[in-house]
Design an enzyme around this catalytic site. Structure first.
Site, short mmCIF file in Angstrom:
data_model
loop_
_atom_site.label_atom_id
_atom_site.label_comp_id
_atom_site.label_asym_id
_atom_site.label_seq_id
_atom_site.Cartn_x
_atom_site.Cartn_y
_atom_site.Cartn_z
CB CYS A 130 -16.80 -41.64 -30.83
SG CYS A 130 -16.38 -39.99 -30.78
CB THR A 382 -5.74 -26.90 -8.78
OG1 THR A 382 -6.83 -26.23 -7.87
CG2 THR A 382 -4.38 -26.66 -8.32
CG ASN A 384 -5.34 -23.17 -5.52
OD1 ASN A 384 -5.32 -24.32 -5.01
ND2 ASN A 384 -4.40 -22.60 -5.83
CD GLU A 459 -15.59 -24.47 -11.03
OE1 GLU A 459 -15.01 -24.23 -10.28
OE2 GLU A 459 -16.57 -24.09 -11.17
#
Length: 488
Positions: A130, A382, A384, A459
């Site tokens: 890396c 989260t 939702n 996400e």
């Protein structure tokens, strides 16, 4: 003077926004070319990530005041805002915890000197080639007074750091092979020995940068324009894209293919949600026996070994990076090819919550708490939502991702039904997970796009945070268990 006045007015508001900085840089470029004839470096990449459109990343600070505030604080503290932070900015709550932990590990009082900390970061990042993280910490290492001779290679560093090479190698690729004998070797090395507190600090740094290398490759993080590999003086060509990006499928020329693929997988979110609903109903109706649960774990663990990482191709070693570690051929792939068996690590016998947390906190005060908060933040984070759907309970999916990563490392939760993993994680997603966690340097834009094609980039970044933290905790569990066994 008009330009100076405008800049002064902006400075009186304390900080520049990311967008303002881009405008100022563009304006300075125009002035330099027009008035001074100065050669201006051009960015090799298109924004902080090769995988995520720049406009989406820059939009974060506009719509989320908390993200903007965190960016400003980070810039004030470090004098820079790196691309990792910009991409993590999709999730400000997590970013805040991450930066607080990393700052403590690198800057605050601790067992290791500052230059040792950055050198260990270099060693850890180099295991996965890396160069982004290696270059970042080479600069920091020199700024805190590190000896430039150490950067010629690991053999130029003190014996004490050279001895850490074996631990670095095993933790990065096959942590289940770590034993108390490895720990004893470091703690009883006569004049080059490590103290327990120093070793805990080193272990946390190694695992932090192994997992951060996974995130860096998994999100396609590009070097900043001022960094090595982040700029060129050549004229623009091929629509501003780096030739190597296009050759590796990392350019943005596949939009039509992307849209076609998105159309072909229309409904994947609904299918996944339906599976989650069915699994919940099955949970409510009947519970598998302990014997069946154990069998399902062993089956999933064996199958995870057979999942191939990105085309399983050989990686070209970079001299500038590989000199910072030994035995470059050692890796996860060697283990899987030989068909060796990964022993099962039962969380009920040794867990982070009941054992690892207290050990770290005892030998390196406050770090156990910081790590625990970061793990919890990634695991429980989260909104939702799933793509365009709202009011969705994603806990089952998050647990499947976390437990699948631990399963690849042989770690078993007795109360989890591993049969759920195959229902929730398809093969393309498993290939991405295994590559990013075990051989992150092989991650490509094509792989990033191949899973969850209807989901938002934010996400997918969330998924990468889960992968990063699950990997770090898995490595820590093996290291801390070995240290505990040595102490007892």
């Amino acid at each position: 003077m008009r330009h100076a006045t405008a800049a002064t007015e902006t400075m009186e508001n304390n900080y520049f926004t990311v967008t303002e900085l881009h405008k100022i840089c563009a304006h300075c470029e125009q002035l330099s070319k027009k008035d001074l004839g100065v050669r201006i470096p051009r960015p090799l990449g298109n924004g902080p990530s090769r995988f995520i459109p720049e406009k989406e990343i820059l939009q974060v600070s506009k719509v989320d005041p908390r993200a903007q505030s965190i960016f400003e604080d980070a810039f004030a503290a470090l004098g820079r805002l790196d691309n990792i932070s910009l991409v993590m900015g999709f999730h400000p709550q997590y970013l805040e915890s991450f930066l607080r932990t990393q700052h403590y590990l690198l800057q605050m009082d601790g067992p290791l000197s500052l230059h040792y900390r950055h050198y260990i970061g270099i060693m850890a990042a180099a295991r996965h080639q890396c160069s982004y993280l290696v270059n970042l910490h080479v600069n920091d290492f020199l700024q805190v007074g590190g000896d430039p001779k150490w950067l010629n290679g690991l053999d130029g560093a003190p014996q004490k750091l050279q001895a850490l090479g074996e631990l670095n190698k095993i933790l990065a690729h096959r942590p289940w092979l770590l034993t108390k004998a490895h720990i004893e070797h470091l703690l009883k090395a006569e004049e080059h020995s490590w103290s327990l507190a120093e070793l805990i600090h080193a272990v946390v740094l190694l695992t932090h940068y192994h997992s951060l290398a996974s995130f860096t490759f998994g999100c396609g993080i590009t070097p900043e324009i001022h960094s090595d590999g982040g700029h060129t003086f050549r004229p623009l060509s091929l629509s501003q894209y780096c030739v190597c990006d296009i050759a590796n499928g990392n350019g943005h020329g596949n939009d039509l293919e992307e849209r076609r693929g998105s159309h072909q997988v229309s409904g994947e979110v609904e299918v996944l949600m339906e599976r989650m609903k069915q699994l919940q109903e099955c949970r409510d109706e009947e519970e598998a026996s302990q014997e069946e649960m154990a069998t399902r774990f062993e089956k999933e663990k064996t199958e995870s070994m057979l999942v191939a990482t990105a085309e399983d191709e050989e990686c070209v070693q970079s001299r500038d990076v590989s000199r910072h570690f030994e035995d470059p051929s050692y890796g996860y792939k060697d283990f899987s090819r030989r068909g060796e068996h990964v022993p099962t690590f039962r969380v009920q016998d040794y867990s982070w919550e009941d054992h690892g947390y207290s050990l770290v906190n005892r030998l390196y005060p406050d770090v156990g708490q910081l790590l625990d908060e970061k793990f919890q933040m990634a695991y429980n984070l989260t909104y939702n939502t799933m793509a365009m759907h709202k009011d969705v309970d994603t806990s089952m999916l998050r647990r499947a991702i976390w437990n699948y990563i631990h399963c690849m490392f042989g770690i078993r939760y007795d109360d989890y039904d591993y049969g759920e993993i195959n229902q929730l994680l398809d093969r393309s997603f498993k290939v991405y997970i295994k590559t990013m966690v075990c051989s992150p340097e092989k991650t490509t834009k094509r792989m990033y796009e191949s899973f969850w094609r209807q989901f938002q980039h934010s996400e997918k970044v969330h998924v990468n945070l889960l992968l990063m933290e699950a990997r770090m905790q898995a490595e820590l569990l093996y290291a801390l268990r070995a240290i505990t066994r040595y102490m007892t």
